[in-house]
Design a protein around this motif. Structure first.
Motif, mmCIF file in Angstrom:
data_model
loop_
_atom_site.group_PDB
_atom_site.id
_atom_site.type_symbol
_atom_site.label_atom_id
_atom_site.label_comp_id
_atom_site.label_asym_id
_atom_site.label_seq_id
_atom_site.Cartn_x
_atom_site.Cartn_y
_atom_site.Cartn_z
ATOM 1 N N UNK A 211 0.818 -1.221 0.000
ATOM 2 C CA UNK A 211 0.000 0.000 0.000
ATOM 3 C C UNK A 211 0.851 1.270 0.000
ATOM 4 N N UNK A 212 2.165 1.121 0.150
ATOM 5 C CA UNK A 212 3.055 2.278 0.264
ATOM 6 C C UNK A 212 3.605 2.648 -1.110
ATOM 7 N N UNK A 213 3.552 3.929 -1.428
ATOM 8 C CA UNK A 213 4.201 4.442 -2.633
ATOM 9 C C UNK A 213 5.625 4.834 -2.280
ATOM 10 N N UNK A 214 6.573 4.228 -2.954
ATOM 11 C CA UNK A 214 7.984 4.454 -2.624
ATOM 12 C C UNK A 214 8.423 5.802 -3.185
ATOM 13 N N UNK A 218 9.549 9.186 1.689
ATOM 14 C CA UNK A 218 9.185 8.027 2.510
ATOM 15 C C UNK A 218 10.417 7.258 2.950
ATOM 16 N N UNK A 219 11.384 7.092 2.043
ATOM 17 C CA UNK A 219 12.621 6.381 2.377
ATOM 18 C C UNK A 219 13.364 7.097 3.492
ATOM 19 N N UNK A 220 13.437 8.420 3.424
ATOM 20 C CA UNK A 220 14.111 9.175 4.486
ATOM 21 C C UNK A 220 13.399 8.992 5.823
ATOM 22 N N UNK A 221 12.078 8.935 5.768
ATOM 23 C CA UNK A 221 11.310 8.822 7.005
ATOM 24 C C UNK A 221 11.556 7.481 7.694
ATOM 25 N N UNK A 234 15.239 4.925 -3.151
ATOM 26 C CA UNK A 234 13.867 4.840 -3.666
ATOM 27 C C UNK A 234 13.841 4.196 -5.040
ATOM 28 N N UNK A 235 14.798 4.552 -5.881
ATOM 29 C CA UNK A 235 14.856 3.963 -7.219
ATOM 30 C C UNK A 235 15.126 2.466 -7.153
ATOM 31 N N UNK A 236 16.029 2.069 -6.270
ATOM 32 C CA UNK A 236 16.370 0.654 -6.137
ATOM 33 C C UNK A 236 15.186 -0.149 -5.606
ATOM 34 N N UNK A 237 14.531 0.360 -4.576
ATOM 35 C CA UNK A 237 13.404 -0.354 -3.999
ATOM 36 C C UNK A 237 12.226 -0.401 -4.968
ATOM 37 N N UNK A 238 11.999 0.670 -5.698
ATOM 38 C CA UNK A 238 10.918 0.692 -6.686
ATOM 39 C C UNK A 238 11.149 -0.358 -7.756
ATOM 40 N N UNK A 239 12.402 -0.478 -8.210
ATOM 41 C CA UNK A 239 12.728 -1.489 -9.217
ATOM 42 C C UNK A 239 12.473 -2.892 -8.670
ATOM 43 N N UNK A 240 12.829 -3.110 -7.421
ATOM 44 C CA UNK A 240 12.614 -4.426 -6.816
ATOM 45 C C UNK A 240 11.126 -4.751 -6.703
ATOM 46 N N UNK A 241 10.334 -3.785 -6.274
ATOM 47 C CA UNK A 241 8.902 -4.041 -6.114
ATOM 48 C C UNK A 241 8.216 -4.261 -7.449
ATOM 49 N N UNK A 242 8.643 -3.530 -8.481
ATOM 50 C CA UNK A 242 8.080 -3.752 -9.812
ATOM 51 C C UNK A 242 8.414 -5.137 -10.340
ATOM 52 N N UNK A 243 9.676 -5.543 -10.128
ATOM 53 C CA UNK A 243 10.086 -6.865 -10.584
ATOM 54 C C UNK A 243 9.328 -7.958 -9.837
#
Length: 249
Positions: A211-214, A218-221, A234-243
């Protein structure tokens, strides 16, 4: 006991002291905060130089545009006086856009097509009004003379935005390359625990839910990382979640 002179210290110890001092200097020179401070100084110099060139170039064009707009009106007449308002009208819009881009480029926020169109329109209008009379008179020398200032302003207006963007990249690159959180080490303070990029990423993974938008904020928080590092995380985590989503996991 008297302090030993440097010449009395064995050569190997002197080299060890020099190596330790050099390592300490290098550590601080590559410290992200020191790099950021140096980049800010360069950014200020770049801004001052570019703004000086742009303002001088626009000041040069003001007289040419006034002469173009006056169209031979008598000196001091109403048309002659109002002709002076044409160039400032265009230049103030251009300067407002450039001032806004000075902030957006610093934080790498992309402006829309209308902003770019407005900048090109004002620059193009300045160029046309400066060179029209020379083109009409068939004077190559006049065209060159009146083309240089507007073209310098145009190139500087485009280049300064990219320069600010790359200077911000330089700060972020220095921060990403830092493998630990640097803090001054004093006799009464232990060196802080090292935190690698993978450690921050692991924290972000643990906190993430579908439910979280990366986003960098948000990453800093959730990780407490720096602003510069949060973008990469954020870019790395977004890529992982998309994959993971593409594989139905």
């Amino acid at each position: 006991m008297t302090e030993r002179k440097r010449g009395d210290i064995p050569r190997a110890q002197r080299l060890a002291q020099d190596a330790a001092e050099a390592a300490d200097v290098r550590r601080w020179r590559t410290h992200p905060d020191v790099v950021a401070l140096q980049v800010e100084r360069v950014r200020s110099q770049v801004d001052r130089l570019c703004w000086a060139g742009i303002i001088l170039g626009l000041a040069f064009t003001a007289a040419n545009v006034q002469w173009f707009a006056a169209a031979g009106s008598a000196f001091g007449s109403l048309p002659w006086l109002t002709a002076w308002f044409l160039d400032p009208t265009v230049c103030l819009v251009l300067l407002g856009i450039l001032r806004a881009e000075q902030v957006t480029a610093r934080y790498q926020v992309r402006t829309g097509r209308w902003v770019r169109a407005a900048k090109w329109l004002t620059l193009g209008a300045t160029y046309v009004m400066n060179t029209w009379s020379s083109w009409a008179a068939g004077s190559p020398a006049g065209v060159v003379l009146h083309s240089v200032p507007p073209m310098v302003v145009f190139v500087a207006a485009e280049a300064v935005t990219d320069l600010r963007d790359k200077l911000t990249d330089a700060v972020q690159a220095a921060l990403v390359k830092a493998t630990d959180v640097h803090e001054p080490v004093t006799p009464d303070r232990e060196r802080p625990a090292r935190r690698m990029f993978a450690d921050y990423l692991a924290d972000a993974r643990h906190a993430w839910t579908p439910a979280v938008k990366v986003t960098p904020a948000w990453v800093r928080e959730v990780t407490g990382c720096s602003r510069g590092l949060s973008s990469r995380l954020a870019a790395e985590l977004s890529a992982e979640t998309r994959e993971a989503a593409s594989h139905g996991r």
